[in-house]
Write an enzyme that holds these catalytic residues in place. Structure first.
Site, PDB file in Angstrom:
ATOM      1  CE  LYS A 178      -1.789   1.663   4.010  1.00  0.00           C
ATOM      2  NZ  LYS A 178      -1.448   3.104   4.133  1.00  0.00           N
ATOM      3  CG  ASN A 179       2.478   2.633   3.566  1.00  0.00           C
ATOM      4  OD1 ASN A 179       1.288   2.867   3.387  1.00  0.00           O
ATOM      5  ND2 ASN A 179       3.015   2.482   4.757  1.00  0.00           N
ATOM      6  CB  CYS A 211      -4.656   5.861  10.976  1.00  0.00           C
ATOM      7  SG  CYS A 211      -4.988   4.419  10.008  1.00  0.00           S
ATOM      8  NE  ARG A 264      -0.164   9.820  10.240  1.00  0.00           N
ATOM      9  CZ  ARG A 264      -0.296   8.699   9.545  1.00  0.00           C
ATOM     10  NH1 ARG A 264      -1.429   8.047   9.563  1.00  0.00           N
ATOM     11  NH2 ARG A 264       0.701   8.228   8.826  1.00  0.00           N
ATOM     12  CG  ASP A 314       2.658   1.218   9.511  1.00  0.00           C
ATOM     13  OD1 ASP A 314       2.310   2.095  10.325  1.00  0.00           O
ATOM     14  OD2 ASP A 314       2.755   1.435   8.287  1.00  0.00           O
ATOM     15  NE  ARG A 364      -6.947   4.145   5.454  1.00  0.00           N
ATOM     16  CZ  ARG A 364      -5.947   4.529   6.234  1.00  0.00           C
ATOM     17  NH1 ARG A 364      -6.111   4.599   7.530  1.00  0.00           N
ATOM     18  NH2 ARG A 364      -4.791   4.870   5.724  1.00  0.00           N
TER      19      ARG A 364
HETATM   20  C1  UD1 Z   1       4.140   6.787   6.426  1.00  0.00           C
HETATM   21  C2  UD1 Z   1       3.311   5.550   6.184  1.00  0.00           C
HETATM   22  C3  UD1 Z   1       2.760   5.004   7.495  1.00  0.00           C
HETATM   23  C4  UD1 Z   1       3.892   4.773   8.479  1.00  0.00           C
HETATM   24  C5  UD1 Z   1       4.743   6.039   8.610  1.00  0.00           C
HETATM   25  C6  UD1 Z   1       5.973   5.823   9.492  1.00  0.00           C
HETATM   26  C7  UD1 Z   1       2.384   5.872   3.983  1.00  0.00           C
HETATM   27  C8  UD1 Z   1       1.143   6.084   3.164  1.00  0.00           C
HETATM   28  N1  UD1 Z   1       2.201   5.873   5.300  1.00  0.00           N
HETATM   29  O1  UD1 Z   1       3.294   7.774   6.975  1.00  0.00           O
HETATM   30  O2  UD1 Z   1       2.100   3.776   7.231  1.00  0.00           O
HETATM   31  O3  UD1 Z   1       3.342   4.447   9.740  1.00  0.00           O
HETATM   32  O4  UD1 Z   1       5.195   6.480   7.317  1.00  0.00           O
HETATM   33  O5  UD1 Z   1       6.748   4.798   8.975  1.00  0.00           O
HETATM   34  O6  UD1 Z   1       3.464   5.654   3.480  1.00  0.00           O
HETATM   35  N2  UD1 Z   1       5.990  14.386  11.137  1.00  0.00           N
HETATM   36  C9  UD1 Z   1       6.026  15.711  11.515  1.00  0.00           C
HETATM   37  N3  UD1 Z   1       5.825  16.664  10.557  1.00  0.00           N
HETATM   38  C10 UD1 Z   1       5.590  16.351   9.252  1.00  0.00           C
HETATM   39  C11 UD1 Z   1       5.556  14.989   8.874  1.00  0.00           C
HETATM   40  C12 UD1 Z   1       5.749  14.028   9.843  1.00  0.00           C
HETATM   41  O7  UD1 Z   1       6.229  16.029  12.689  1.00  0.00           O
HETATM   42  O8  UD1 Z   1       5.421  17.271   8.448  1.00  0.00           O
HETATM   43  C13 UD1 Z   1       6.193  13.340  12.143  1.00  0.00           C
HETATM   44  C14 UD1 Z   1       4.934  12.459  12.332  1.00  0.00           C
HETATM   45  O9  UD1 Z   1       4.039  13.063  13.223  1.00  0.00           O
HETATM   46  C15 UD1 Z   1       5.541  11.205  12.874  1.00  0.00           C
HETATM   47  C16 UD1 Z   1       6.890  11.118  12.141  1.00  0.00           C
HETATM   48  O10 UD1 Z   1       7.153  12.432  11.664  1.00  0.00           O
HETATM   49  O11 UD1 Z   1       5.784  11.356  14.255  1.00  0.00           O
HETATM   50  C17 UD1 Z   1       6.932  10.154  10.990  1.00  0.00           C
HETATM   51  O12 UD1 Z   1       5.868  10.424  10.106  1.00  0.00           O
HETATM   52  P1  UD1 Z   1       5.976  10.162   8.553  1.00  0.00           P
HETATM   53  O13 UD1 Z   1       7.206   9.360   8.271  1.00  0.00           O
HETATM   54  O14 UD1 Z   1       5.811  11.448   7.838  1.00  0.00           O
HETATM   55  O15 UD1 Z   1       4.721   9.255   8.289  1.00  0.00           O
HETATM   56  P2  UD1 Z   1       3.770   9.285   7.043  1.00  0.00           P
HETATM   57  O16 UD1 Z   1       4.534   9.636   5.828  1.00  0.00           O
HETATM   58  O17 UD1 Z   1       2.565  10.069   7.371  1.00  0.00           O
END
Ligand code: UD1
Length: 424
Positions: free
Chosen positions: A27-28, A121, A126, A310, A403
């Site tokens: 998915k990711n 989720c 986030r 995850d 999902r």
């Molecule tokens: C992606 C994955 C999700 C996985 C996550 C961490 C997809 C569709 N989803 O989510 O399944 O659980 O990586 O491996 O690929 N953060 C900030 N500011 C930002 C962005 C992120 O503070 O602008 C923080 C988030 O709150 C979190 C951490 O960074 O604590 C990691 O998040 P991130 O790697 O961005 O996760 P996603 O890309 O949303």
């Protein structure tokens, strides 16, 4: 278009699992790849696309942008030539965080984009500040109008972006945006997840020039155009991990095909320590378990190649029926233990110490009850709990599970589990 709001799983626990399963495409990996297919100037075909709700939503967003989508079994062709609208549909973007991955692609293609603050989720805050700050540094003007955020890329400023957190989504957005600009862009401390490497492989096959994916520094040299290709994304390490954990707790002997074992290294090491026998041959993981597991004491999530957040909710379930105590630290997301409360309804013995820490006291067995999924992976964890609980378990709100898992119940019943979907 699938709609499983209100559907439930009815599970009768106690069966061992035997046989073989083929793991779906990730998915990711598939979501950002579908999003960035709009950057090509000829049609793109993505193969083996999993039948999951997040893909449906992504395709609807692409259609709203004007892309023509053709579906031939699990192969999806996106024709970007008809795209005419850089505004990601607001209602849809609220339902799926992955809409944020369209930002880099739409900005690259149209020089402007608009999204509403994305949904996703229920696993805590986030934010998307890292995405927005990176775009600003690269010359994008950002304006907040009500719930909407408007982006305008008038003048690209090629430079080095240092991410304070190796965010998967931010890394993907910067790469997508930078690969169609002129000049050299460097990302320091990017995410190193396999899905990042797969996105870069996809973009490179279209003609992008990206170096260092999977390392601590990614360099992108902008190109004028990307051409359409056919591409098969990697298999899903979280689904493979879910099945491994199901076999670990239920007992049995299963061949997991189309896996990428190295992507599950941290889980495999843990399950072996807990008492499972795991053999690997090319893309097949064979796991055998007598279901007498012992705790490994401590599990801490982290960025790849550390233990993935995850799979935290899935290992939470494994820990409930493993001998001894397990302390689980969630280091990525701020609130990912809603599932612990549901597991306690199934007689698990979990102390929720804080939003980021639980202590699980292993017990002999769980007892069936009615529980509710709060998020995708936590929901899958509750299904696993139902497989080992005595009696019947009902898992409600399984649209979360749909999902990301292409019919989890079919995979598990194929292996011998007693699980049925109850439709409303
Ligand atoms: C992606 C994955 C999700 C996985 C996550 C961490 C997809 C569709 N989803 O989510 O399944 O659980 O990586 O491996 O690929 N953060 C900030 N500011 C930002 C962005 C992120 O503070 O602008 C923080 C988030 O709150 C979190 C951490 O960074 O604590 C990691 O998040 P991130 O790697 O961005 O996760 P996603 O890309 O949303």
């Amino acid at each position: 278009m699938r709609n499983s709001y209100g559907d439930k799983f009815l599970i009768h626990g106690g069966n061992k699992l035997f046989g073989e399963v083929t793991i779906q495409t990730s998915k990711n990996a598939v979501l950002p790849i579908l999003a960035s297919s709009i950057m090509a100037d000829t049609p793109v075909t993505i193969k083996n696309v999993p039948d999951i709700i997040d893909v449906d939503n992504m395709l609807r967003i692409l259609e709203k942008l004007g892309a023509k989508i053709a579906i031939d079994r699990d192969n999806i062709t996106i024709n970007p030539l008809t795209i005419n609208n850089a505004k990601v549909d607001c209602e849809l973007s609220k339902t799926m965080r992955s809409s944020v991955f369209l930002l880099g692609a739409t900005l690259a293609k149209f020089k402007s984009a608009c999204i509403t603050l994305p949904g996703g989720c229920n696993i805590g805050n986030r934010p998307i500040d890292l995405h927005i700050n990176a775009f600003k540094k690269l010359g994008v003007e950002v304006e907040y109008i009500g719930e909407e955020i408007h982006f305008n890329a008038k003048k690209y400023i090629p430079r080095t972006i240092k991410l304070k957190i190796p965010s998967v989504g931010a890394t993907e957005n910067i790469i997508e945006f930078a690969c169609l600009q002129s000049g050299k862009t460097t990302i320091i401390n990017p995410a190193k997840e396999p899905e990042i490497v797969d996105l870069c492989n996809f973009l490179s096959s279209m003609g992008a020039k990206i170096y260092g994916a999977g390392t601590n520094k990614i360099t992108i040299y902008g190109v004028d155009r990307l051409k359409g290709v056919q591409y098969t994304p990697i298999s899903d390490r979280i689904v493979a991990g879910t099945i491994m954990c199901a076999v670990a707790i239920c007992g049995g002997d299963v061949h997991i095909k189309n896996a990428i074992p190295i992507h599950n290294q941290s889980l495999i090491e843990k399950l072996i320590k807990m008492g499972c026998q795991i053999n690997i041959k090319n893309d097949i993981i064979n796991i055998r378990s007598d279901s007498n597991l012992k705790s490994i004491g401590k599990i801490t999530t982290g960025y790849y190649p550390k233990f993935p957040t995850d799979l935290q909710s899935i290992m939470l379930v494994v820990s409930t029926v493993s001998k001894g105590n397990t302390t689980i630290h969630e280091k990525i997301f701020s609130n990912r233990f809603e599932t612990a409360k549901e597991l306690n309804l199934l007689s698990a013995n979990i102390d929720v110490v804080s939003n980021n820490k639980v202590v699980v006291h292993g017990i002999d067995h769980l007892n069936g009850a009615v529980v509710r999924a709060h998020d995708l992976r936590g929901g899958a964890g509750l299904v696993l709990a139902g497989l080992v609980a005595i009696g019947d378990t009902i898992v409600e709100d399984i649209h979360y599970i749909d999902r990301g898992y292409a019919y989890l119940e079919k995979m598990l019943s194929h292996l011998g589990a007693d699980i049925k979907r109850i439709r409303v």
